[in-house]
Design a protein around this motif. Structure first.
Motif, mmCIF file in Angstrom:
data_model
loop_
_atom_site.group_PDB
_atom_site.id
_atom_site.type_symbol
_atom_site.label_atom_id
_atom_site.label_comp_id
_atom_site.label_asym_id
_atom_site.label_seq_id
_atom_site.Cartn_x
_atom_site.Cartn_y
_atom_site.Cartn_z
ATOM 1 N N ALA A 104 3.732 -6.951 2.587
ATOM 2 C CA ALA A 104 3.634 -5.517 2.869
ATOM 3 C C ALA A 104 3.172 -5.266 4.298
ATOM 4 N N VAL A 105 2.330 -6.145 4.798
ATOM 5 C CA VAL A 105 1.812 -6.016 6.172
ATOM 6 C C VAL A 105 2.707 -6.743 7.169
ATOM 7 N N PHE A 106 3.146 -7.950 6.794
ATOM 8 C CA PHE A 106 3.928 -8.801 7.696
ATOM 9 C C PHE A 106 5.356 -8.929 7.169
ATOM 10 N N ASP A 107 6.303 -8.294 7.855
ATOM 11 C CA ASP A 107 7.697 -8.316 7.420
ATOM 12 C C ASP A 107 8.568 -8.528 8.655
ATOM 13 N N ALA A 108 9.109 -9.744 8.807
ATOM 14 C CA ALA A 108 9.869 -10.090 10.005
ATOM 15 C C ALA A 108 11.158 -9.296 10.143
ATOM 16 N N ALA A 109 11.636 -8.690 9.061
ATOM 17 C CA ALA A 109 12.873 -7.914 9.113
ATOM 18 C C ALA A 109 12.637 -6.456 9.498
ATOM 19 N N ARG A 110 11.394 -6.097 9.720
ATOM 20 C CA ARG A 110 11.036 -4.707 9.980
ATOM 21 C C ARG A 110 10.527 -4.552 11.415
ATOM 22 N N ARG A 111 10.655 -3.364 11.967
ATOM 23 C CA ARG A 111 10.064 -3.061 13.264
ATOM 24 C C ARG A 111 9.226 -1.800 13.161
ATOM 25 N N PRO A 112 7.926 -1.832 13.473
ATOM 26 C CA PRO A 112 7.193 -3.035 13.872
ATOM 27 C C PRO A 112 7.024 -3.979 12.683
ATOM 28 N N TRP A 113 6.965 -5.257 12.957
ATOM 29 C CA TRP A 113 6.933 -6.216 11.852
ATOM 30 C C TRP A 113 5.549 -6.367 11.256
ATOM 31 N N ILE A 114 4.528 -5.885 11.979
ATOM 32 C CA ILE A 114 3.162 -5.890 11.449
ATOM 33 C C ILE A 114 2.659 -4.449 11.347
ATOM 34 N N ILE A 115 2.263 -4.030 10.137
ATOM 35 C CA ILE A 115 1.661 -2.707 9.920
ATOM 36 C C ILE A 115 0.350 -2.931 9.172
ATOM 37 N N PRO A 116 -0.778 -3.008 9.889
ATOM 38 C CA PRO A 116 -2.059 -3.343 9.255
ATOM 39 C C PRO A 116 -2.471 -2.418 8.125
ATOM 40 N N ASP A 117 -2.148 -1.132 8.221
ATOM 41 C CA ASP A 117 -2.615 -0.172 7.221
ATOM 42 C C ASP A 117 -1.937 -0.332 5.864
ATOM 43 N N ARG A 118 -0.974 -1.221 5.768
ATOM 44 C CA ARG A 118 -0.311 -1.443 4.486
ATOM 45 C C ARG A 118 -0.988 -2.557 3.668
ATOM 46 N N GLY A 119 -2.130 -3.014 4.150
ATOM 47 C CA GLY A 119 -2.827 -4.059 3.417
ATOM 48 C C GLY A 119 -4.330 -3.876 3.441
ATOM 49 N N ASP A 120 -5.000 -4.513 2.502
ATOM 50 C CA ASP A 120 -6.456 -4.497 2.422
ATOM 51 C C ASP A 120 -7.028 -5.388 3.521
ATOM 52 N N ALA A 121 -8.139 -4.959 4.097
ATOM 53 C CA ALA A 121 -8.737 -5.699 5.207
ATOM 54 C C ALA A 121 -9.088 -7.131 4.818
ATOM 55 N N ASN A 122 -9.582 -7.310 3.607
ATOM 56 C CA ASN A 122 -9.946 -8.660 3.168
ATOM 57 C C ASN A 122 -8.711 -9.549 3.028
ATOM 58 N N ASP A 123 -7.606 -8.988 2.538
ATOM 59 C CA ASP A 123 -6.369 -9.750 2.422
ATOM 60 C C ASP A 123 -5.853 -10.147 3.805
ATOM 61 N N ILE A 124 -5.997 -9.242 4.762
ATOM 62 C CA ILE A 124 -5.558 -9.541 6.131
ATOM 63 C C ILE A 124 -6.410 -10.658 6.720
ATOM 64 N N ARG A 125 -7.702 -10.627 6.459
ATOM 65 C CA ARG A 125 -8.572 -11.706 6.947
ATOM 66 C C ARG A 125 -8.120 -13.053 6.398
#
Length: 210
Positions: A104-125
């Motif tokens: 949900a946060v990291f999608d190489a087929a999307r631009r921008p490919w990283i959207i931090p707000d689509r994930g929980d902070a702990n999951d991103i860590r």
């Protein structure tokens, strides 16, 4: 009293990686091999006894200078309300930890490919901690971006990919912007444009251990 010798990596010009004073090496199948005071690891991609060097670098004309990398040495910043992610494409080894663990946060087929707000902070860590090459860093609450690392000292072989290094000093290298000295990936296919580090070229070239 003499302490245990410190593990380190020395790069042989136009030749292998000299791994010095590391007791154990984890192979691509997960098995662990003991090593001596020094072992030579292939980085030309042509050895018949991978991951060890068999001298093939001389026959294939391997050159240890960096070529042209697909990614520029630039840090891209993806801002979110709680977390901000910093990414350097030149350091990315295409391990897929980010896209595989948190699509949900990291999608190489999307631009921008990283959207931090689509994930929980702990999951991103957790994803930043799992990034094996140090391409990803996280910034929170206005603090400086940081890698999430541990104190383990190790070198492991990624199947059909680079050497993954943790907390081993390496001599005489140029570090890319935002690179971690505690976790990094070393090229094993001989094709990287960011020698001696991996830049993901093995993935695009479909390089294989065989």
């Amino acid at each position: 009293m003499t302490g245990k010798p410190v593990a380190r990596i020395r790069l042989i010009e136009n030749g292998p990686i000299a791994l010095i004073n590391l007791d154990r090496l984890t192979l691509g199948d997960g098995s662990v091999r003991t090593t001596g005071a020094r072992v030579s690891l292939c980085r030309c991609g042509a050895s018949a006894i991978k991951p060890y060097c068999d001298g093939s670098h001389s026959g294939v004309g391997f050159a240890s200078e960096a070529g042209a990398s697909e990614g520029r040495d630039t840090v891209l910043v993806y801002e979110g309300e709680e977390t901000t992610i910093h990414y350097n494409r030149m350091l990315c080894s295409h391990a897929g930890e980010c896209t595989g663990k948190l699509g949900a946060v990291f999608d190489a087929a999307r631009r921008p490919w990283i959207i931090p707000d689509r994930g929980d902070a702990n999951d991103i860590r957790q994803v930043v901690a799992a990034c094996p090459s140090g391409a990803l860093r996280i910034a929170e609450d206005g603090a400086e971006p940081r890698h999430l690392e541990n104190d383990a000292c190790s070198l492991s072989v990624e199947p059909n990919g680079p050497y993954l290094v943790r907390n081993i000093a390496i001599e005489g290298v140029r570090w890319a912007l935002g690179a971690s000295r505690a976790k990094y990936a070393l090229c094993r296919c001989g094709k990287s444009g960011n020698m001696p580090f991996c830049d993901g070229t093995h993935y695009d070239a479909k390089w294989r251990d065989e």
